[in-house]
Design a protein around this motif. Structure first.
Motif, PDB file in Angstrom:
ATOM      1  N   GLY A   9      65.291  49.219 -52.833  1.00  0.00           N
ATOM      2  CA  GLY A   9      66.753  49.305 -52.932  1.00  0.00           C
ATOM      3  C   GLY A   9      67.325  48.222 -53.826  1.00  0.00           C
ATOM      4  O   GLY A   9      68.251  48.468 -54.601  1.00  0.00           O
ATOM      5  N   ALA A  10      66.766  47.023 -53.738  1.00  0.00           N
ATOM      6  CA  ALA A  10      67.233  45.932 -54.591  1.00  0.00           C
ATOM      7  C   ALA A  10      66.951  46.222 -56.054  1.00  0.00           C
ATOM      8  O   ALA A  10      67.738  45.862 -56.926  1.00  0.00           O
ATOM      9  CB  ALA A  10      66.580  44.618 -54.171  1.00  0.00           C
ATOM     10  N   PHE A  11      65.837  46.890 -56.348  1.00  0.00           N
ATOM     11  CA  PHE A  11      65.534  47.247 -57.731  1.00  0.00           C
ATOM     12  C   PHE A  11      66.519  48.285 -58.251  1.00  0.00           C
ATOM     13  O   PHE A  11      66.992  48.192 -59.384  1.00  0.00           O
ATOM     14  CB  PHE A  11      64.108  47.791 -57.850  1.00  0.00           C
ATOM     15  N   LEU A  12      66.841  49.266 -57.435  1.00  0.00           N
ATOM     16  CA  LEU A  12      67.688  50.373 -57.882  1.00  0.00           C
ATOM     17  C   LEU A  12      69.180  50.051 -57.865  1.00  0.00           C
ATOM     18  O   LEU A  12      69.921  50.538 -58.723  1.00  0.00           O
ATOM     19  CB  LEU A  12      67.422  51.608 -57.017  1.00  0.00           C
ATOM     20  N   ALA A  13      69.631  49.264 -56.897  1.00  0.00           N
ATOM     21  CA  ALA A  13      71.066  49.001 -56.748  1.00  0.00           C
ATOM     22  C   ALA A  13      71.293  47.616 -56.150  1.00  0.00           C
ATOM     23  O   ALA A  13      71.792  47.471 -55.036  1.00  0.00           O
ATOM     24  CB  ALA A  13      71.705  50.064 -55.876  1.00  0.00           C
ATOM     25  N   ALA A  14      70.925  46.590 -56.887  1.00  0.00           N
ATOM     26  CA  ALA A  14      70.991  45.219 -56.373  1.00  0.00           C
ATOM     27  C   ALA A  14      72.401  44.803 -55.969  1.00  0.00           C
ATOM     28  O   ALA A  14      72.580  44.095 -54.980  1.00  0.00           O
ATOM     29  CB  ALA A  14      70.443  44.241 -57.411  1.00  0.00           C
ATOM     30  N   GLY A  15      73.402  45.260 -56.696  1.00  0.00           N
ATOM     31  CA  GLY A  15      74.781  44.866 -56.386  1.00  0.00           C
ATOM     32  C   GLY A  15      75.265  45.335 -55.038  1.00  0.00           C
ATOM     33  O   GLY A  15      76.159  44.737 -54.444  1.00  0.00           O
ATOM     34  N   VAL A  16      74.681  46.388 -54.518  1.00  0.00           N
ATOM     35  CA  VAL A  16      75.058  46.920 -53.207  1.00  0.00           C
ATOM     36  C   VAL A  16      74.075  46.457 -52.137  1.00  0.00           C
ATOM     37  O   VAL A  16      74.470  46.015 -51.060  1.00  0.00           O
ATOM     38  CB  VAL A  16      75.109  48.470 -53.246  1.00  0.00           C
ATOM     39  N   VAL A  17      72.791  46.554 -52.429  1.00  0.00           N
ATOM     40  CA  VAL A  17      71.754  46.308 -51.430  1.00  0.00           C
ATOM     41  C   VAL A  17      71.649  44.834 -51.052  1.00  0.00           C
ATOM     42  O   VAL A  17      71.503  44.516 -49.866  1.00  0.00           O
ATOM     43  CB  VAL A  17      70.397  46.856 -51.916  1.00  0.00           C
ATOM     44  N   LEU A  77      73.708  40.062 -45.434  1.00  0.00           N
ATOM     45  CA  LEU A  77      74.661  40.095 -44.329  1.00  0.00           C
ATOM     46  C   LEU A  77      73.945  40.471 -43.034  1.00  0.00           C
ATOM     47  O   LEU A  77      74.136  39.830 -41.994  1.00  0.00           O
ATOM     48  CB  LEU A  77      75.793  41.079 -44.623  1.00  0.00           C
ATOM     49  N   ARG A  78      73.083  41.501 -43.091  1.00  0.00           N
ATOM     50  CA  ARG A  78      72.308  41.886 -41.900  1.00  0.00           C
ATOM     51  C   ARG A  78      71.383  40.758 -41.458  1.00  0.00           C
ATOM     52  O   ARG A  78      71.233  40.493 -40.273  1.00  0.00           O
ATOM     53  CB  ARG A  78      71.494  43.143 -42.180  1.00  0.00           C
ATOM     54  N   TYR A  79      70.746  40.091 -42.422  1.00  0.00           N
ATOM     55  CA  TYR A  79      69.856  38.979 -42.092  1.00  0.00           C
ATOM     56  C   TYR A  79      70.643  37.852 -41.427  1.00  0.00           C
ATOM     57  O   TYR A  79      70.230  37.317 -40.405  1.00  0.00           O
ATOM     58  CB  TYR A  79      69.161  38.464 -43.357  1.00  0.00           C
ATOM     59  N   TRP A  80      71.782  37.500 -41.974  1.00  0.00           N
ATOM     60  CA  TRP A  80      72.590  36.411 -41.449  1.00  0.00           C
ATOM     61  C   TRP A  80      73.099  36.742 -40.041  1.00  0.00           C
ATOM     62  O   TRP A  80      73.064  35.898 -39.150  1.00  0.00           O
ATOM     63  CB  TRP A  80      73.755  36.145 -42.402  1.00  0.00           C
ATOM     64  N   ARG A 128      71.970  34.828 -36.520  1.00  0.00           N
ATOM     65  CA  ARG A 128      72.963  34.155 -35.678  1.00  0.00           C
ATOM     66  C   ARG A 128      73.001  34.710 -34.251  1.00  0.00           C
ATOM     67  O   ARG A 128      73.574  34.083 -33.375  1.00  0.00           O
ATOM     68  CB  ARG A 128      74.344  34.290 -36.299  1.00  0.00           C
ATOM     69  N   ARG A 129      72.415  35.896 -34.033  1.00  0.00           N
ATOM     70  CA  ARG A 129      72.439  36.513 -32.722  1.00  0.00           C
ATOM     71  C   ARG A 129      71.672  35.639 -31.731  1.00  0.00           C
ATOM     72  O   ARG A 129      70.537  35.261 -31.982  1.00  0.00           O
ATOM     73  CB  ARG A 129      71.812  37.899 -32.779  1.00  0.00           C
TER      74      ARG A 129
END
Length: 65
Positions: free
Chosen positions: A40-48, A54-57, A61-62
């Motif tokens: 996904g990062a290769f195909l659409a880095a600006g979105v992925v 954000l999901r990792y962060w 924090r959970r």
């Protein structure tokens, strides 16, 4: 807009580097879908990338029980 072959190769190299770094980070931190994040990062880095980090962060924090 026309790209020269050199500009195209540079763009692909940058995308591949971002993809590999995203995969390595996801794999290192236990993501079950590290390959999908890398592709996904290769195909659409600006979105992925923002979604991934954000999901990792939020997961980091959970509080753990």
């Amino acid at each position: 807009m026309d790209m020269t072959p050199a500009e195209f190769l540079i763009a692909v190299a940058i995308a591949a580097g971002i993809s590999m770094l995203t995969f390595r980070h996801a794999d290192k931190h236990g993501s079950t879908h590290a390959t999908a994040w890398g592709i996904g990062a290769f195909l659409a880095a600006g979105v992925v990338l923002p979604v991934y980090f954000l999901r990792y962060w939020l997961r980091k924090r959970r509080p753990t029980a």
